[in-house]
Design a protein around this motif. Structure first.
Motif, PDB file in Angstrom:
ATOM      1  N   THR A 129      35.513  28.547  35.547  1.00  0.00           N
ATOM      2  CA  THR A 129      36.942  28.728  35.305  1.00  0.00           C
ATOM      3  C   THR A 129      37.196  29.885  34.338  1.00  0.00           C
ATOM      4  O   THR A 129      38.101  30.699  34.541  1.00  0.00           O
ATOM      5  CB  THR A 129      37.546  27.433  34.746  1.00  0.00           C
ATOM      6  N   ALA A 130      36.369  29.942  33.277  1.00  0.00           N
ATOM      7  CA  ALA A 130      36.556  31.010  32.284  1.00  0.00           C
ATOM      8  C   ALA A 130      36.250  32.389  32.850  1.00  0.00           C
ATOM      9  O   ALA A 130      36.804  33.389  32.383  1.00  0.00           O
ATOM     10  CB  ALA A 130      35.673  30.731  31.073  1.00  0.00           C
ATOM     11  N   MET A 131      35.372  32.455  33.882  1.00  0.00           N
ATOM     12  CA  MET A 131      34.953  33.743  34.418  1.00  0.00           C
ATOM     13  C   MET A 131      35.721  34.165  35.662  1.00  0.00           C
ATOM     14  O   MET A 131      35.354  35.144  36.315  1.00  0.00           O
ATOM     15  CB  MET A 131      33.452  33.701  34.740  1.00  0.00           C
ATOM     16  N   GLN A 132      36.761  33.450  36.013  1.00  0.00           N
ATOM     17  CA  GLN A 132      37.606  33.860  37.130  1.00  0.00           C
ATOM     18  C   GLN A 132      38.282  35.200  36.824  1.00  0.00           C
ATOM     19  O   GLN A 132      38.428  35.581  35.665  1.00  0.00           O
ATOM     20  CB  GLN A 132      38.659  32.796  37.402  1.00  0.00           C
ATOM     21  N   PRO A 133      38.714  35.946  37.851  1.00  0.00           N
ATOM     22  CA  PRO A 133      39.397  37.226  37.591  1.00  0.00           C
ATOM     23  C   PRO A 133      40.585  37.086  36.644  1.00  0.00           C
ATOM     24  O   PRO A 133      40.874  37.998  35.866  1.00  0.00           O
ATOM     25  CB  PRO A 133      39.830  37.670  38.990  1.00  0.00           C
ATOM     26  N   ASP A 134      41.306  35.944  36.717  1.00  0.00           N
ATOM     27  CA  ASP A 134      42.422  35.713  35.804  1.00  0.00           C
ATOM     28  C   ASP A 134      42.088  34.627  34.778  1.00  0.00           C
ATOM     29  O   ASP A 134      42.972  33.948  34.264  1.00  0.00           O
ATOM     30  CB  ASP A 134      43.673  35.302  36.590  1.00  0.00           C
ATOM     31  N   GLY A 135      40.792  34.465  34.485  1.00  0.00           N
ATOM     32  CA  GLY A 135      40.353  33.427  33.565  1.00  0.00           C
ATOM     33  C   GLY A 135      40.416  33.852  32.114  1.00  0.00           C
ATOM     34  O   GLY A 135      40.897  34.943  31.760  1.00  0.00           O
ATOM     35  N   LEU A 136      39.883  32.971  31.259  1.00  0.00           N
ATOM     36  CA  LEU A 136      39.980  33.160  29.814  1.00  0.00           C
ATOM     37  C   LEU A 136      39.260  34.415  29.344  1.00  0.00           C
ATOM     38  O   LEU A 136      39.794  35.180  28.522  1.00  0.00           O
ATOM     39  CB  LEU A 136      39.407  31.930  29.101  1.00  0.00           C
ATOM     40  N   LEU A 137      38.053  34.669  29.850  1.00  0.00           N
ATOM     41  CA  LEU A 137      37.289  35.822  29.364  1.00  0.00           C
ATOM     42  C   LEU A 137      37.978  37.138  29.696  1.00  0.00           C
ATOM     43  O   LEU A 137      38.072  38.037  28.852  1.00  0.00           O
ATOM     44  CB  LEU A 137      35.877  35.794  29.952  1.00  0.00           C
ATOM     45  N   ASN A 138      38.469  37.276  30.919  1.00  0.00           N
ATOM     46  CA  ASN A 138      39.169  38.510  31.282  1.00  0.00           C
ATOM     47  C   ASN A 138      40.488  38.643  30.532  1.00  0.00           C
ATOM     48  O   ASN A 138      40.937  39.760  30.240  1.00  0.00           O
ATOM     49  CB  ASN A 138      39.400  38.564  32.788  1.00  0.00           C
ATOM     50  N   ALA A 139      41.120  37.509  30.204  1.00  0.00           N
ATOM     51  CA  ALA A 139      42.334  37.566  29.392  1.00  0.00           C
ATOM     52  C   ALA A 139      42.017  38.101  27.997  1.00  0.00           C
ATOM     53  O   ALA A 139      42.776  38.909  27.435  1.00  0.00           O
ATOM     54  CB  ALA A 139      42.978  36.188  29.302  1.00  0.00           C
ATOM     55  N   LEU A 140      40.879  37.657  27.429  1.00  0.00           N
ATOM     56  CA  LEU A 140      40.464  38.167  26.121  1.00  0.00           C
ATOM     57  C   LEU A 140      40.118  39.649  26.196  1.00  0.00           C
ATOM     58  O   LEU A 140      40.456  40.429  25.285  1.00  0.00           O
ATOM     59  CB  LEU A 140      39.268  37.367  25.611  1.00  0.00           C
ATOM     60  N   PHE A 141      39.442  40.052  27.272  1.00  0.00           N
ATOM     61  CA  PHE A 141      39.124  41.474  27.431  1.00  0.00           C
ATOM     62  C   PHE A 141      40.389  42.318  27.532  1.00  0.00           C
ATOM     63  O   PHE A 141      40.486  43.394  26.940  1.00  0.00           O
ATOM     64  CB  PHE A 141      38.259  41.681  28.685  1.00  0.00           C
ATOM     65  N   ALA A 142      41.363  41.821  28.293  1.00  0.00           N
ATOM     66  CA  ALA A 142      42.621  42.552  28.439  1.00  0.00           C
ATOM     67  C   ALA A 142      43.344  42.658  27.099  1.00  0.00           C
ATOM     68  O   ALA A 142      43.980  43.678  26.796  1.00  0.00           O
ATOM     69  CB  ALA A 142      43.512  41.868  29.472  1.00  0.00           C
ATOM     70  N   ALA A 143      43.247  41.622  26.262  1.00  0.00           N
ATOM     71  CA  ALA A 143      43.934  41.628  24.973  1.00  0.00           C
ATOM     72  C   ALA A 143      43.380  42.689  24.028  1.00  0.00           C
ATOM     73  O   ALA A 143      44.097  43.200  23.162  1.00  0.00           O
ATOM     74  CB  ALA A 143      43.833  40.249  24.330  1.00  0.00           C
TER      75      ALA A 143
END
Length: 293
Positions: A129-143
């Motif tokens: 779930t965290a590694m989905q394209p719109d998951g938590l990790l990519n959200a942190l990277f985008a931030a």
């Protein structure tokens, strides 16, 4: 011929009674399956037809001559070569940090250990779930201004992503063994070093790490065995892909047995896996013994 005294005889019987459940369990769950796998590796048994025939070393010859098996073997060795030292270093670093007199240190230890209590399948789903394209990790990277990463869908990142999941679940568990090793170091040794004027770094390199070699060696060896047997994240998330980049030995055994339907080849692969683990662990013990000497 000397005879045992009644007291020694009672102690021996008590020892046998106490050890019997563990020994029987080990024989039933370890020795018997290993012997069975070795015996069945010389047969060809198809799950589709149910026909069983003796083929000798044909299963081993097929595996050792297969380019696909060589790729699986290389992926597994690379995975272990990178993952196991990372687990040892991080678990030791966390143990050293949490051995200090920090506020709520018991709470921090419990929080770090929690992932070790989570089943492997649940860990895989959490990280998936965290590694989905719109998951938590990519959200942190985008931030922080970094581009999105493909993680499990990339042949270049999938194996590292699997390693991250396994490390997350293993570091807290192995940290406890290092913490126990730290508690066994006599405080008098540190007090003598302080009197001699040894600083933090000197105490770490001359006292702490040398006296932690035994628990660190145990973590390395036991972690290596666990990494060789990694299966759940691969089976649940990647099925050995993309492009075979996460096809580890344990998953390949499963694929040969239950997808291809050739139990003989799968059992031969189990035997080769056990031999490989024994060789790697023997090398580790040899290196660690030479370091101690």
């Amino acid at each position: 011929m000397p005879t045992m005294s009644p007291r020694r005889w009672r102690d021996a019987r008590l020892a046998v009674l106490l050890l019997a459940p563990a020994v029987l369990g080990m024989v039933a769950m370890r020795v018997v399956p290993a012997v069975s796998a070795f015996a069945e590796s010389f047969n060809h048994l198809s799950l589709r037809t149910g026909v069983k025939e003796f083929v000798g070393f044909e299963n081993y010859a097929y595996l050792l001559g297969s380019g696909e098996f060589h790729a699986v073997l290389g992926t597994t060795l690379l995975f272990n070569l990178v993952l196991n030292p990372v687990i040892v270093v991080l678990s030791t670093a966390l143990a050293l940090l949490l051995a200090q007199r920090l506020p709520a240190v018991g709470l921090w230890r419990s929080l770090i250990f929690v992932p070790a209590a989570v089943p492997g399948s649940v860990t895989a789903l959490i990280w998936s779930t965290a590694m989905q394209p719109d998951g938590l990790l990519n959200a942190l990277f985008a931030a922080i201004g970094l581009p999105k990463q493909p993680f499990l869908t990339s042949s270049g990142q999938a194996l590292g992503s699997i390693g991250l999941m396994l490390a997350w679940g293993a570091i807290g568990y192995w940290m406890l063994f290092v913490v126990a090793g730290l508690k066994d170091i006599p405080q008098a040794v540190y007090e003598a070093a302080l009197i001699d004027g040894a600083g933090w770094w000197r105490r770490l390199t001359a006292i702490t790490l040398p006296l932690l070699r035994r628990p660190m060696a145990f973590v390395l060896v036991a972690g290596t065995v666990g990494s060789f047997l990694a299966f759940a994240p691969v089976q649940i998330l990647t099925k050995g892909g993309p492009d075979g980049s996460t096809n580890l030995l344990m998953y390949d055994v499963y694929a040969n047995a239950y997808q291809v339907g050739d139990l003989g080849v799968a059992q031969a692969e189990v035997v080769l896996l056990m031999i490989l683990m024994a060789v790697v662990v023997a090398i580790q013990f040899r290196v660690l013994r030479e370091e101690r000497s």
